[in-house]
Design an enzyme around this catalytic site. Structure first.
Site, PDB file in Angstrom:
ATOM      1  N   THR A  48      -9.789 -38.442 -98.567  1.00 56.04           N
ATOM      2  CA  THR A  48      -8.462 -39.049 -98.381  1.00 56.04           C
ATOM      3  C   THR A  48      -8.540 -40.417 -97.714  1.00 56.04           C
ATOM      4  O   THR A  48      -7.573 -41.174 -97.728  1.00 56.04           O
ATOM      5  CB  THR A  48      -7.576 -38.147 -97.486  1.00 56.04           C
ATOM      6  N   CYS A  52      -8.229 -38.439 -88.202  1.00 60.65           N
ATOM      7  CA  CYS A  52      -7.285 -37.584 -87.484  1.00 60.65           C
ATOM      8  C   CYS A  52      -7.814 -37.183 -86.116  1.00 60.65           C
ATOM      9  O   CYS A  52      -9.013 -37.220 -85.869  1.00 60.65           O
ATOM     10  CB  CYS A  52      -7.069 -36.277 -88.252  1.00 60.65           C
ATOM     11  N   CYS A  56      -4.852 -32.284 -85.262  1.00 54.04           N
ATOM     12  CA  CYS A  56      -3.914 -32.596 -86.350  1.00 54.04           C
ATOM     13  C   CYS A  56      -3.447 -31.322 -87.059  1.00 54.04           C
ATOM     14  O   CYS A  56      -4.253 -30.447 -87.365  1.00 54.04           O
ATOM     15  CB  CYS A  56      -4.565 -33.529 -87.368  1.00 54.04           C
ATOM     16  N   ARG A  59      -3.731 -29.671 -93.192  1.00 48.21           N
ATOM     17  CA  ARG A  59      -4.672 -28.683 -93.699  1.00 48.21           C
ATOM     18  C   ARG A  59      -6.112 -29.129 -93.412  1.00 48.21           C
ATOM     19  O   ARG A  59      -6.411 -30.329 -93.446  1.00 48.21           O
ATOM     20  CB  ARG A  59      -4.484 -28.522 -95.211  1.00 48.21           C
ATOM     21  N   ARG A  81      -8.290 -45.031 -92.471  1.00 49.58           N
ATOM     22  CA  ARG A  81      -6.956 -45.346 -91.953  1.00 49.58           C
ATOM     23  C   ARG A  81      -6.467 -44.217 -91.057  1.00 49.58           C
ATOM     24  O   ARG A  81      -6.844 -43.058 -91.264  1.00 49.58           O
ATOM     25  CB  ARG A  81      -5.964 -45.510 -93.115  1.00 49.58           C
ATOM     26  N   CYS A  83      -4.167 -41.352 -89.547  1.00 43.32           N
ATOM     27  CA  CYS A  83      -3.237 -40.347 -90.077  1.00 43.32           C
ATOM     28  C   CYS A  83      -1.858 -40.578 -89.471  1.00 43.32           C
ATOM     29  O   CYS A  83      -1.723 -40.892 -88.289  1.00 43.32           O
ATOM     30  CB  CYS A  83      -3.745 -38.961 -89.712  1.00 43.32           C
ATOM     31  N   CYS A  86      -0.737 -37.110 -86.984  1.00 42.31           N
ATOM     32  CA  CYS A  86      -1.221 -36.880 -85.613  1.00 42.31           C
ATOM     33  C   CYS A  86      -1.393 -38.176 -84.830  1.00 42.31           C
ATOM     34  O   CYS A  86      -1.694 -38.131 -83.630  1.00 42.31           O
ATOM     35  CB  CYS A  86      -2.524 -36.082 -85.631  1.00 42.31           C
TER      36      CYS A  86
HETATM   37 ZN   LIG Z   1      -3.856 -36.177 -88.770  1.00 41.37          ZN
END
Ligand SMILES: [Zn+2]
Length: 374
Positions: A48, A52, A56, A59, A81, A83, A86
């Site tokens: 992705t 995080c 977080c 999933r 990048r 998230c 969170c």
């Molecule tokens: Zn996150």
């Protein structure tokens, strides 16, 4: 799971090459799986392109897609990048709470008269209930108890220097002596005038007897038993007592005192016979809290240090709890021997492991008369 039990440390070339030493990655992955409130690192997901916090709520990704970074900057430098859920670049909830609690502690320390819970909560921007919980979780006691402990501490400091107890009372922000005596007796474990080092002017009664566990020293102030100790030599035990109460007047116990010693001896040979003696234990507010909790462990049962820390609402303070247990000076009556290591090992005992084992053996054999349905 079809992996062999004896799984060698995996070092998949693609991940190990870019992340510095991969030691601790397994612990970090565990923290991610548990959504731990841990802000000492972030994790990034290759598929992705996002990084995080371990906590977080999103999933969990596949382990093989995950890389760990010590901080957000490193994750960004590697092209990931932040998230949006969170918000790893923002202050953590923990950090925000810590800052709020610290500010409240400062407010409590700065004022002669403790601010009310409502005032403190309002200042923190939290509801009364939420603030109380956050404070207690961080500090280990309620704001009210913390304010009281602070005042008691100030009294103890002042008493080291000034002669007049009344001066100390007002200097510490207590409104009236009577209220002070109520609070300070519990927190300091002694009347304020006696807080001066070495207990000058105080009379300590003591006796040395043979117990099933070897030489036993029992000592008491006018308020209650202040020491029950075992040793291999009566001389060394007495010397230790003399050092601790170097300014006190040490005298041999009288008849009333002999009865107390008898109660302790009887309790040792028949643990189900509780020895209900007044105690005069002296320590910090935290130590007192731990020692009180020890007295609530029923005869014939044990706890781990971890369980004890949890029971005190301080799951993070296992080491401090263990230290407080180790500084208990009143053996048996404050049953620090009923705390074991998590794995059931005996761990330490101030008066020797064999004595701890013997005490537990006697208590297990005592078959206490407890209600089954409790
Ligand atoms: Zn996150």
């Amino acid at each position: 799971m079809f992996q062999p039990m004896n799984n060698p440390v995996r070092s998949s070339p693609s991940s190990a090459a870019t992340v510095a030493p991969s030691q601790g990655d397994e612990a970090r992955w565990r923290a991610v799986c548990e959504r731990a409130q841990n802000d000492s690192f972030v994790f990034a997901v290759r598929s992705t392109g996002i990084y995080c916090r371990p906590s977080c709520p999103a999933r969990r990704p596949l382990r093989d897609n995950v890389r760990f970074f010590d901080d957000c900057g490193a994750a960004r430098a590697a092209g990931f990048r932040a998230c949006k859920r969170c918000d790893p670049d923002g202050d953590s909830l923990q950090a925000r709470h810590r800052a709020l609690v610290l500010r409240a502690c400062e407010a409590l320390a700065a004022s002669e008269v403790s601010p009310s819970l409502d005032e403190l909560a309002q200042q923190a921007g939290l509801s009364r209930y939420h603030f109380h919980r956050v404070f207690k979780q961080a500090v280990g006691m309620t704001p009210h108890a913390y304010g009281r402990a602070l005042r008691a501490q100030r009294v103890a400091q002042v008493l080291g220097e000034t002669a007049s107890v009344t001066d100390a009372l007002y200097a510490a922000g207590f409104n009236a002596p009577s209220r002070f005596y109520e609070g300070a007796a519990g927190l300091l474990g002694m009347a304020p005038a006696l807080a001066r080092r070495g207990a000058p002017g105080e009379t300590i009664r003591h006796a040395m007897v043979d117990s099933p566990l070897g030489p036993m020293l029992v000592a008491a102030t006018a308020r209650g038993v202040c020491a029950v100790e075992f040793g291999d030599s009566a001389e060394a035990l007495l010397q230790g007592l003399g050092q601790r109460y170097r300014a006190a007047n040490l005298v041999e116990g009288d008849a009333q005192f002999a009865a107390w010693v008898q109660q302790i001896l009887q309790h040792l040979s028949e643990p189900a016979q509780a020895a209900a003696l007044p105690l005069d234990v002296r320590g910090t507010a935290f130590q007192q809290q731990v020692w009180r909790a020890l007295q609530q462990i029923p005869l014939g049962t044990t706890l781990s240090y971890t369980e004890l820390a949890e029971r005190l609402g301080k799951p993070q303070a296992v080491r401090a709890v263990a230290r407080a247990c180790a500084t208990n000076e009143v053996a048996v009556l404050v049953p620090c021997h009923r705390v074991l290591r998590q794995d059931g090992q005996l761990a330490g005992y101030r008066w020797g492991l064999s004595r701890k084992a013997e005490l537990l053996r006697r208590e297990a054999a005592a078959n206490p008369q407890q209600d089954e349905d409790e």
